[in-house]
Design an enzyme around this catalytic site. Structure first.
Site, mmCIF file in Angstrom:
data_model
loop_
_atom_site.group_PDB
_atom_site.id
_atom_site.type_symbol
_atom_site.label_atom_id
_atom_site.label_comp_id
_atom_site.label_asym_id
_atom_site.label_seq_id
_atom_site.Cartn_x
_atom_site.Cartn_y
_atom_site.Cartn_z
ATOM 1 N N ASP A 70 67.450 183.520 -7.134
ATOM 2 C CA ASP A 70 66.684 182.309 -7.435
ATOM 3 C C ASP A 70 65.224 182.733 -7.625
ATOM 4 O O ASP A 70 64.617 183.298 -6.712
ATOM 5 C CB ASP A 70 66.825 181.338 -6.243
ATOM 6 C CG ASP A 70 66.094 180.027 -6.479
ATOM 7 O OD1 ASP A 70 65.300 179.940 -7.434
ATOM 8 O OD2 ASP A 70 66.311 179.093 -5.691
ATOM 9 N N ASP A 87 66.806 179.074 -13.588
ATOM 10 C CA ASP A 87 66.288 180.195 -12.795
ATOM 11 C C ASP A 87 67.198 180.605 -11.639
ATOM 12 O O ASP A 87 66.741 181.196 -10.681
ATOM 13 C CB ASP A 87 64.877 179.876 -12.281
ATOM 14 C CG ASP A 87 64.885 178.969 -11.063
ATOM 15 O OD1 ASP A 87 65.808 178.146 -10.946
ATOM 16 O OD2 ASP A 87 63.972 179.101 -10.230
ATOM 17 N N GLU A 88 68.469 180.282 -11.746
ATOM 18 C CA GLU A 88 69.388 180.608 -10.646
ATOM 19 C C GLU A 88 70.721 181.111 -11.178
ATOM 20 O O GLU A 88 71.227 180.572 -12.156
ATOM 21 C CB GLU A 88 69.741 179.319 -9.886
ATOM 22 C CG GLU A 88 68.892 179.016 -8.706
ATOM 23 C CD GLU A 88 69.304 177.662 -8.140
ATOM 24 O OE1 GLU A 88 70.363 177.590 -7.518
ATOM 25 O OE2 GLU A 88 68.549 176.704 -8.358
HETATM 26 P P1 TTP Z 1 63.647 175.416 -8.243
HETATM 27 O O1 TTP Z 1 64.377 176.731 -8.168
HETATM 28 O O2 TTP Z 1 64.166 174.268 -7.474
HETATM 29 O O3 TTP Z 1 62.123 175.613 -7.815
HETATM 30 P P2 TTP Z 1 61.082 176.750 -8.098
HETATM 31 O O4 TTP Z 1 61.702 177.921 -8.796
HETATM 32 O O5 TTP Z 1 59.922 176.163 -8.821
HETATM 33 O O6 TTP Z 1 60.596 177.132 -6.652
HETATM 34 P P3 TTP Z 1 61.350 177.959 -5.510
HETATM 35 O O7 TTP Z 1 60.484 179.162 -5.295
HETATM 36 O O8 TTP Z 1 61.372 177.049 -4.347
HETATM 37 O O9 TTP Z 1 62.710 178.315 -6.022
HETATM 38 O O10 TTP Z 1 63.549 174.960 -9.745
HETATM 39 C C1 TTP Z 1 63.448 175.884 -10.827
HETATM 40 C C2 TTP Z 1 62.603 175.311 -11.941
HETATM 41 O O11 TTP Z 1 63.161 174.078 -12.391
HETATM 42 C C3 TTP Z 1 61.190 174.967 -11.488
HETATM 43 O O12 TTP Z 1 60.289 176.055 -11.611
HETATM 44 C C4 TTP Z 1 60.825 173.827 -12.364
HETATM 45 C C5 TTP Z 1 62.131 173.143 -12.686
HETATM 46 N N1 TTP Z 1 62.248 171.910 -11.867
HETATM 47 C C6 TTP Z 1 61.847 170.698 -12.430
HETATM 48 O O13 TTP Z 1 61.439 170.642 -13.590
HETATM 49 N N2 TTP Z 1 61.933 169.566 -11.663
HETATM 50 C C7 TTP Z 1 62.378 169.579 -10.362
HETATM 51 O O14 TTP Z 1 62.422 168.518 -9.692
HETATM 52 C C8 TTP Z 1 62.788 170.837 -9.794
HETATM 53 C C9 TTP Z 1 63.297 170.903 -8.373
HETATM 54 C C10 TTP Z 1 62.706 171.956 -10.593
HETATM 55 CA CA CA Z 2 63.621 178.833 -8.071
#
Ligand code: TTP
Ligand code: CA
Length: 357
Positions: A8, A112-113
């Site tokens: 992730d 991103d996962e």
């Molecule tokens: P996430 O993996 O939930 O968050 P992140 O990568 O920004 O942070 P973390 O380090 O906690 O993993 O989401 C991945 C991407 O998806 C994030 O960068 C932006 C997008 N996203 C949105 O557009 N809206 C949302 O509500 C969420 C949760 C994510």
């Molecule tokens: Ca993430």
């Protein structure tokens, strides 16, 4: 032996922006709608901005207030950036191509996962070393950081990837699963959102340990089949104990909050078409060959939200067909049929599902 990894990327959109705009280094960054529009939400923010209490899905106006509060305390003001989904989609596909070159079987689950089947490494020790190297490779080649969790199934791997964020690596060995889960709150289990969490707490289930020590009959009598599933998940066994499947159906969606609420047909069809194009671009970057279901989301000015969906008989990736289907779903919301009070529209979203890779 099954060894599953979950990767992730950290603060993904924000990290891509920081990487591409070096002047942002060290500053709190929010990616989301324009705070001066007073509408929309935070898509994500970097960890510096999280220190201000900002998080994903927070109204952008709230994030702005928190930034102003910080400024008054002589802290750095937040930099607000509008998202460029095309760019993130492109970076995402480059990243996963790089990972795929090293891992025989991966299942991408969002921009991103992904789950990685690391069973080919044959030991947790080797899997851990491999993950560390993968993180370093990503850092060097892409100037981005990712967190990785490793465990005997997808659920454990995903929970473990959260453990040491950012740029963290955590391994949960099969023999530690029960104890590891037991220490977490019920919220850590997939499928437990706000509402379910409240119900569980009302019945005295706060930690996963509470579920592990309860009886499945009791859980079933309170929560029906969800109760049994929960019980299985609490033991780290349940339906999530799986190997990496071929990439399976998920959805790809885009939405937009407008600067002004509107019922203008010309404006809405224009935005709808642009959203469909963005969805199509993301389908291409994620290697989706066709889709079959199109879902439209509508939010009226008073926040009442509706979704409507249609499944077409033949899978497609034709822009015209996708757009026409979305338009058919939209029109009733402009007319008496689904909008008798002629409420203006604040947001529309388009997503596609039943994906074939
Ligand atoms: P996430 O993996 O939930 O968050 P992140 O990568 O920004 O942070 P973390 O380090 O906690 O993993 O989401 C991945 C991407 O998806 C994030 O960068 C932006 C997008 N996203 C949105 O557009 N809206 C949302 O509500 C969420 C949760 C994510
Ligand atoms: Ca993430």
């Amino acid at each position: 032996m099954r060894i599953i990894g979950h990767i992730d990327f950290d603060a993904f959109f924000a990290s891509v922006e920081e990487r591409d705009n070096p002047w942002l280094k060290g500053l709190p960054v929010v990616v989301g709608s324009d705070p001066h529009s007073g509408r929309g939400v935070v898509a994500t923010c970097n960890y510096k901005a999280r220190e201000y209490g900002i998080h994903s899905a927070m109204p952008i106006t709230k994030a702005w207030q928190l930034s102003q509060n910080a400024k008054r305390e002589k802290k750095q003001e937040v930099i607000f950036i509008t998202p460029t989904h095309r760019k993130y989609g492109k970076v995402s596909s480059e990243l996963f191509t790089y990972i795929q070159e090293q891992v025989p079987s991966i299942q991408k689950v969002s921009v991103d996962e992904a789950y990685l089947d690391l069973s080919f490494l044959r030991s947790y020790k080797k899997a851990e070393a491999f993950a560390k190297k993968l993180q370093q490779g990503i850092k060097t080649k892409f100037k981005l950081t990712a967190s990785i969790g490793i465990g005997p199934n997808k659920m454990i791997a995903k929970i473990a990837s959260e453990e040491k964020k950012p740029h963290g690596l955590f391994v949960c060995l099969p023999r530690d699963v029960y104890t590891y889960l037991g220490k977490k709150t019920v919220r850590a289990l997939p499928g437990v959102g706000n509402a379910f969490e409240r119900k569980l707490k009302a019945k005295g289930f706060y930690s996963i340990r509470d579920i592990q020590e309860g009886s499945w009959e009791a859980l079933e009598s309170i929560f029906g089949s969800h109760g049994i599933e929960l019980f299985q998940k609490a033991y780290g066994t349940g339906s999530e104990v799986i190997y990496t499947e071929p990439r399976t159906a998920l959805s790809i969606g885009e939405e937009e909050t407008f600067a002004v609420d509107t019922l203008s047909l010309k404006f809405l069809t224009n935005r709808l078409s642009s959203l469909c194009e963005d969805v199509l671009t993301r389908m291409e970057t994620s290697g989706v060959k066709s889709i079959q279901t199109i879902t439209l989301k509508i939010r009226f000015a008073d926040f009442e939200t509706h979704t409507a969906r249609t499944t077409i008989s033949t899978p497609t990736k034709n822009m015209r067909i996708i757009y026409a289907s979305a338009l058919k779903l939209l029109l009733p919301f402009l007319e008496n049929e689904k909008n008798p009070h002629k409420k203006p529209i604040r947001l529309i979203g388009v997503s596609v599902s039943k994906l074939v890779y």
